[in-house]
Motif scaffolding. Sequence first.
Motif, short mmCIF file in Angstrom:
data_model
loop_
_atom_site.label_atom_id
_atom_site.label_comp_id
_atom_site.label_asym_id
_atom_site.label_seq_id
_atom_site.Cartn_x
_atom_site.Cartn_y
_atom_site.Cartn_z
N LEU A 1 -4.33 11.50 1.89
CA LEU A 1 -4.21 10.07 2.13
C LEU A 1 -2.76 9.69 2.43
O LEU A 1 -2.49 8.90 3.35
CB LEU A 1 -4.70 9.27 0.91
N GLY A 2 -1.83 10.27 1.68
CA GLY A 2 -0.42 10.00 1.92
C GLY A 2 0.04 10.53 3.27
O GLY A 2 0.84 9.88 3.97
N SER B 1 -1.26 8.30 5.97
CA SER B 1 -0.55 7.02 5.87
C SER B 1 0.84 7.12 6.49
O SER B 1 1.31 6.18 7.14
CB SER B 1 -0.44 6.60 4.40
N PHE C 1 0.83 -1.20 0.00
CA PHE C 1 0.00 0.00 0.00
C PHE C 1 0.86 1.26 0.00
O PHE C 1 0.63 2.20 -0.78
CB PHE C 1 -0.92 -0.01 1.22
N SER C 2 1.88 1.29 0.85
CA SER C 2 2.73 2.47 0.99
C SER C 2 3.57 2.71 -0.26
O SER C 2 3.69 3.85 -0.73
CB SER C 2 3.65 2.31 2.21
N GLN D 1 1.30 3.69 -3.32
CA GLN D 1 0.79 5.04 -3.13
C GLN D 1 1.88 6.07 -3.39
O GLN D 1 1.65 7.09 -4.04
CB GLN D 1 0.25 5.21 -1.72
N SER D 2 3.09 5.82 -2.89
CA SER D 2 4.19 6.76 -3.08
C SER D 2 4.54 6.91 -4.55
O SER D 2 4.85 8.01 -5.02
CB SER D 2 5.42 6.28 -2.29
N LEU E 1 2.44 6.48 -7.10
CA LEU E 1 1.34 7.15 -7.80
C LEU E 1 1.30 8.65 -7.52
O LEU E 1 1.03 9.44 -8.43
CB LEU E 1 0.01 6.50 -7.42
N ILE E 2 1.56 9.03 -6.27
CA ILE E 2 1.49 10.46 -5.93
C ILE E 2 2.82 11.16 -6.09
O ILE E 2 2.89 12.39 -6.09
CB ILE E 2 0.96 10.67 -4.49
#
Length: 272
Positions: free
Chosen positions: A234-235, A238, A150-151, A154-155, A157-158
């Motif tokens: 969200l980041g 997280s 997940f981390s 996400q990193s 993608l953003i």
Amino acid sequence: MGIPFSFGFLTTAAAYDFVAPTKEIQWLVSVFAGIIFSLIVYRFTAIFSSRLVAGYRKLTGAVKVEWNNRGFSTFHALFAAFTSLYLLILSDLFKDGSQEKLVVNRSSAFSNSVLSFSTGYFLTDLAFVIWNFPALGGLEYVLHHGLSLFSIIQSLLIGQAQIYILMVLFTESTTPFVNLRWYLDTAGLKSSKLYIWNGIALFFGWLVARIFLFIFLFTHMWTHFDEVKQVVPLGFYSLLAVPSVLAVMNLFWFWKIAKGMVKTISKAKHSK
């Protein structure tokens, strides 16, 4: 119209009017590379162990699966440790004053490839854990791998917080010691000096890479909190939650490691 073409970091556009692939395609290539390399190392571990390790062929099927699984786990741990160390310390990517970007917004083609490759590994290992559940690990392993995936994804993608993802990824450097401990135990060498010294190395390695490093991570986040707040919601949340959960898990495992080391050393002293 150009034809997309890429081979690692070698991309030709001038001579043949080739178009460099998008970063998303490069991520996918790196993810598949992580999966493929994991499966290759899994297979090579089985081949070499059957020829070089006495007693491997006598192991049960389930134990052989874990033996081979720990082979590509060790491979990824070494890859993650060296690449993270390079990006965090040796390269200029996150050094103060090296870029105008905030430290939480910095990334590179290489850092993206490293994180994508690790994504491929975690996907493969999680598939093994779930397929053989609970032989390769219980719910704590599913939680650990799930949070890691997940981390990292996400990193990617953003495009933010990679410095902290790489810090956490460096904690994989303790995995070879964990795996060697399991190998020696399975091979009946629990009373050997190598087992004792590996246990001591695991204790101090865990202390540095999973306890002190997390303290540094939280301290870095606190001192750079103005930048951390620039991460998307969200980041941001997280970053507050995931490392905290992993830190608690690391403390629990560290307690078990310390308890096991004391027990092993005590047995060794009494056997003399």
